[in-house]
Scaffold this motif. Structure first.
Motif, PDB file in Angstrom:
ATOM      1  N   LEU A 237      26.819 -26.151  94.779  1.00 62.52           N
ATOM      2  CA  LEU A 237      27.840 -25.591  95.651  1.00 62.52           C
ATOM      3  C   LEU A 237      27.354 -24.338  96.378  1.00 62.52           C
ATOM      4  CD1 LEU A 237      31.170 -26.018  93.679  1.00 62.52           C
ATOM      5  CD2 LEU A 237      30.440 -27.202  95.741  1.00 62.52           C
ATOM      6  N   ILE A 263      31.217 -17.960  94.027  1.00 62.31           N
ATOM      7  CA  ILE A 263      30.992 -19.337  93.602  1.00 62.31           C
ATOM      8  C   ILE A 263      30.314 -19.339  92.232  1.00 62.31           C
ATOM      9  CG2 ILE A 263      29.883 -21.533  94.145  1.00 62.31           C
ATOM     10  CD1 ILE A 263      32.109 -20.850  96.026  1.00 62.31           C
ATOM     11  N   THR A 300      35.860 -20.313  93.192  1.00 61.90           N
ATOM     12  CA  THR A 300      35.860 -21.550  92.406  1.00 61.90           C
ATOM     13  C   THR A 300      36.307 -21.242  90.979  1.00 61.90           C
ATOM     14  OG1 THR A 300      33.543 -21.260  91.792  1.00 61.90           O
ATOM     15  CG2 THR A 300      33.992 -22.617  93.721  1.00 61.90           C
ATOM     16  N   SER A 301      36.817 -22.258  90.331  1.00 63.11           N
ATOM     17  CA  SER A 301      37.175 -22.174  88.918  1.00 63.11           C
ATOM     18  C   SER A 301      37.072 -23.563  88.318  1.00 63.11           C
ATOM     19  CB  SER A 301      38.591 -21.616  88.743  1.00 63.11           C
ATOM     20  OG  SER A 301      39.536 -22.460  89.400  1.00 63.11           O
ATOM     21  N   LEU A 307      36.884 -29.286  89.080  1.00 62.14           N
ATOM     22  CA  LEU A 307      36.399 -28.081  89.758  1.00 62.14           C
ATOM     23  C   LEU A 307      37.347 -27.766  90.907  1.00 62.14           C
ATOM     24  CD1 LEU A 307      34.164 -25.932  90.141  1.00 62.14           C
ATOM     25  CD2 LEU A 307      33.032 -27.547  91.669  1.00 62.14           C
ATOM     26  N   THR A 308      37.865 -26.545  90.918  1.00 59.98           N
ATOM     27  CA  THR A 308      38.818 -26.122  91.947  1.00 59.98           C
ATOM     28  C   THR A 308      38.146 -25.149  92.894  1.00 59.98           C
ATOM     29  OG1 THR A 308      40.682 -26.403  90.426  1.00 59.98           O
ATOM     30  CG2 THR A 308      41.044 -25.038  92.384  1.00 59.98           C
ATOM     31  N   ILE A 309      38.188 -25.452  94.188  1.00 56.37           N
ATOM     32  CA  ILE A 309      37.637 -24.570  95.227  1.00 56.37           C
ATOM     33  C   ILE A 309      38.798 -24.079  96.082  1.00 56.37           C
ATOM     34  CG2 ILE A 309      36.077 -24.383  97.188  1.00 56.37           C
ATOM     35  CD1 ILE A 309      35.605 -27.314  94.929  1.00 56.37           C
ATOM     36  N   GLU A 375      43.482 -25.396  98.579  1.00 59.32           N
ATOM     37  CA  GLU A 375      42.921 -25.635  97.253  1.00 59.32           C
ATOM     38  C   GLU A 375      42.421 -27.068  97.157  1.00 59.32           C
ATOM     39  OE1 GLU A 375      45.034 -26.214  93.112  1.00 59.32           O
ATOM     40  OE2 GLU A 375      44.837 -24.052  93.509  1.00 59.32           O
ATOM     41  N   ASN A 377      40.648 -29.831  94.676  1.00 62.95           N
ATOM     42  CA  ASN A 377      40.316 -30.187  93.295  1.00 62.95           C
ATOM     43  C   ASN A 377      39.455 -31.434  93.301  1.00 62.95           C
ATOM     44  OD1 ASN A 377      41.977 -28.181  91.806  1.00 62.95           O
ATOM     45  ND2 ASN A 377      43.664 -29.247  92.828  1.00 62.95           N
TER      46      ASN A 377
END
Length: 381
Positions: A237, A263, A300-301, A307-309, A375, A377
């Motif tokens: 990423l 990131i 990101t998380s 994976l959430t951006i 968001e 996902n």
């Protein structure tokens, strides 16, 4: 058999069962009467008609009164058995006829909702998709079928409205640059002696309009593509976002916009070209529709295998009523501003299509005059 109506087939099936049961019961009753009816006992031995006829010519005196009385009773019993058998058969026929007739009437009443449903369905066409089935009040399978059909009509109506809107918007987007090109040519034709500057200006306008046409067509092809993308790879990423930021530096300098990227060191599996387009479009929009000296934040998380951006801006925001429509093709929150900044109106539609092809989801939250956050996902594997 398939050419018969459902009512007639159900009546025929029920009639066959009724006939079989009625005949079986009649035969059982006749058998019981013939074999288990109690015969009277005659003193000495039972005499039947044949015995009397054989004995009478030789010695009629040996037949006493009790034997004659028993013989008469035996004859009456046989006659009664015969009448019972005849009446049983007649009643059997009557029950079969009445039963089949009653079955035909009751089946017709039971299937009346189906007939009403069929008439309602036939009355609905392409130009009356807003019509719904409302005269089916049963709470059985037929009622469930009517509800399911109404839901299908909702989806069809939405699909037809989407198709009409899409066609109208696509035609408008294609017509605008063509009209500009035509107008430029007509202006040149009206001028009896156009200068080189006029030609250059017209060529520049034609080039911009042609580029816009190409962009619209390319985006339409990308949106309509249903091909399964098999070229999935592990994607870093950080590398993706670094490349996007480098490409958007001129736009950021023009808008005096800062991009902050946080990131995590995560890899994601997908098509590099398509995912690059997703994040490029989202960040580009965040910069384009941001305020001067605004900020774009990318973060990101990770939650389980998702994976959430998030991509946030400090721009003008999106009205609440428009949030549910921004992913529709050609939809523009501010049409004049959007065309001024460029774009075909298909960017977010393409983004959503690509994300869904990667088995992910995309959502948006926005507050007017505060900012917007997208968001995305995506599954990590």
């Amino acid at each position: 058999m398939n050419k018969l109506t459902l009512r007639f087939r159900l009546t025929l099936l029920t009639g066959c069962i009724l006939v079989a049961i009625t005949i079986l019961l009649t035969l059982i009753s006749i058998h019981n009467v013939d074999n288990k009816f109690v015969q009277p006992n005659i003193t000495g031995k039972m005499l039947n008609r044949e015995s009397v006829e054989q004995i009478q010519p030789f010695n009629t005196e040996i037949i006493d009164k009790d034997s004659i009385k028993g013989l008469a009773v035996s004859v009456e019993v046989k006659e009664a058995q015969k009448q019972f058998n005849v009446q049983s058969i007649m009643w059997m026929i009557a029950i079969i006829v009445v039963g089949i007739g009653a079955t035909y009437i009751l089946v017709g009443k039971a299937l009346k909702p189906v007939s009403d449903l069929s008439k309602s369905v036939k009355s609905i066409g392409e130009h009356s998709l807003s019509q719904r089935i409302e005269n089916i009040n049963t709470e059985d399978e037929i009622g469930d079928l009517a509800i399911s059909f109404n839901k299908m009509l909702d989806r069809l109506e939405k699909s037809f409205m989407y198709r009409k809107s899409f066609a109208a918007n696509a035609a408008h987007e294609l017509k605008t640059p063509l009209t500009i090109i035509k107008s430029g040519i007509q202006v040149l034709k009206l001028d009896p002696s156009p200068t080189i500057e006029d030609y250059k200006e017209n060529v520049d306008i034609t080039e911009l309009s042609t580029q816009r046409l190409i962009q619209v067509v390319d985006d339409l092809l990308a949106l309509a593509s249903e091909e399964a993308e098999e070229l999935f790879h592990d994607i870093e990423l950080k590398d993706v976002f670094e490349a996007i930021i480098d490409e958007l530096k001129p736009l950021c300098m023009e808008k005096n916009t800062n991009i902050h990227v946080d990131i995590c060191n995560e890899k994601i599996r997908g098509n590099p070209t398509l995912l690059y387009r997703v994040f490029f479009n989202l960040i580009e929009n965040a910069v384009k529709f941001n305020d001067t000296h605004g900020t774009v934040t990318v973060g990101t998380s990770v939650h389980d295998d998702v994976l959430t951006i998030t991509i946030s801006d400090t721009g003008m925001g999106i009205p609440k009523k428009a949030l549910s429509m921004i992913f529709e093709p050609f939809y523009r929150v501010d049409k004049s501003r959007t065309r001024q900044l460029g774009g075909s109106g298909l960017g977010l539609s393409i983004v959503k299509t690509i994300v869904e092809k990667h088995k992910g989801t995309i959502s948006v939250n926005s507050i007017l005059h505060v900012g917007t956050t997208f968001e995305v996902n995506l599954p990590r594997k």
